[in-house]
Design an enzyme around this catalytic site. Structure first.
Site, PDB file in Angstrom:
ATOM      1  N   ASP A  16      -0.310   5.210   0.731  1.00 49.73           N
ATOM      2  CA  ASP A  16      -0.618   6.269   1.708  1.00 49.73           C
ATOM      3  C   ASP A  16      -0.733   5.684   3.107  1.00 49.73           C
ATOM      4  O   ASP A  16      -1.526   4.773   3.362  1.00 49.73           O
ATOM      5  CB  ASP A  16      -1.906   6.981   1.311  1.00 49.73           C
ATOM      6  CG  ASP A  16      -1.745   7.715   0.005  1.00 49.73           C
ATOM      7  OD1 ASP A  16      -0.884   8.611  -0.063  1.00 49.73           O
ATOM      8  OD2 ASP A  16      -2.447   7.379  -0.963  1.00 49.73           O
ATOM      9  N   ASP A  19       0.863  -1.176   0.000  1.00 48.93           N
ATOM     10  CA  ASP A  19       0.000   0.000   0.000  1.00 48.93           C
ATOM     11  C   ASP A  19       0.911   1.241   0.000  1.00 48.93           C
ATOM     12  O   ASP A  19       2.108   1.144   0.283  1.00 48.93           O
ATOM     13  CB  ASP A  19      -0.874  -0.032   1.262  1.00 48.93           C
ATOM     14  CG  ASP A  19      -1.632   1.254   1.461  1.00 48.93           C
ATOM     15  OD1 ASP A  19      -2.301   1.692   0.509  1.00 48.93           O
ATOM     16  OD2 ASP A  19      -1.546   1.842   2.568  1.00 48.93           O
TER      17      ASP A  19
END
Ligand code: XBP
Ligand code: MG
Length: 254
Positions: A13, A11
């Site tokens: 953010d 991932d």
């Protein structure tokens, strides 16, 4: 069923960097000001809005909470799209010069994974251009080549917590979920990876530390570095004090 770890799915953010409070939030506020709107998202308000992933989806959620969906210039989808496009321009501007660093341990882990032949992918809700704007100033102009797949943003219709973006990345890698480990920071991210069948390590941040991570393999406060290790919030890290490939292989084998 695959028994060998082949790829790491990252991932972006909140996981690779703390981009939300000082990046995305600030860019949203600049877009509001630029459009003559008196909305302002303070850090706490933004934390609540993070319940919905995806910038356009988050804007719609905000309008719904305010009861303002019918009060913006119609059509609402176009209003959101154009406000979000402005937000992205502000975000790209903000991220110049590596203003938001990658989190501790990120560069070390990526380089180690590459060195031992693990395949890397990005699995994110934000756009590919935002990923480049974050990573290139921090990790160098070639760093996007480290990732075989960058699964990003609107390439799927349903964003996290739906599993679609993970299914898309697995498809592109041509790997089963059982050959991968995901690294996520949020409940929405974990819900997405878990629903796709990918074992997941969670590294929390100021917005996510108190979320529910029951289905995670391990929950820690950071990837950590030698000499400055993580704290374990849930699960067993064995003898490890920071995340390296051998810890990931150990978690994978559990
Ligand atoms: C995090 C998000 C994103 C960003 C904003 O995604 O929810 O929506 O806050 O990005 P992830 P956009 O953790 O999956 O990377 O405004 O570009 O959608
Ligand atoms: Mg995240």
């Amino acid at each position: 069923m695959s028994h060998e770890l082949k790829a790491l799915l990252f991932d972006v953010d909140g996981t690779l960097a703390d981009t939300e409070r000082d990046g995305h939030r600030v860019a949203f506020n600049r877009a509001f000001a630029g459009a003559g709107l008196d909305w302002r998202w303070d850090p706490e308000t933004y934390g609540k809005l993070l319940a919905v992933s995806g910038g356009k989806e988050r804007l719609r959620y905000f309008l719904e909470l305010k009861g303002s969906v019918d009060k913006v210039p119609p059509p609402v989808d176009e209003f959101i799209r154009s406000l979000h496009a402005a937000k992205t321009r502000y975000y790209l501007e903000l991220m110049k010069d590596g203003r938001i660093p990658v989190r501790p341990g990120v560069e070390r882990l990526l380089r180690e994974a590459l060195a031992v032949g693990l395949r890397l992918a990005i699995v994110t809700t934000t756009t590919a251009e935002n990923v480049a704007a974050l990573l290139e100033p921090n990790l160098g102009p070639d760093c996007l080549n480290w990732f075989e797949v960058i699964a990003a943003g609107d390439v799927v219709a349903a964003k996290k917590p739906a599993p679609d973006i993970y299914f898309h990345a697995l498809d592109e890698l041509d790997l089963p979920a059982t050959a991968c480990i995901a690294i996520e920071d949020s409940d929405n991210g974990l819900a997405s990876s878990h629903a796709a069948g990918v074992k997941t390590l969670v590294t929390v941040n100021e917005y996510t530390w108190n979320q529910d991570f029951l289905s995670a393999s391990l929950v820690i406060d950071q990837l950590g570095e030698p000499g400055e290790g993580f704290s374990v919030l849930q699960g067993d890290a064995g003898q490890a004090s920071y995340v390296d490939v051998s810890l990931l292989k150990w978690l994978f084998a559990q």
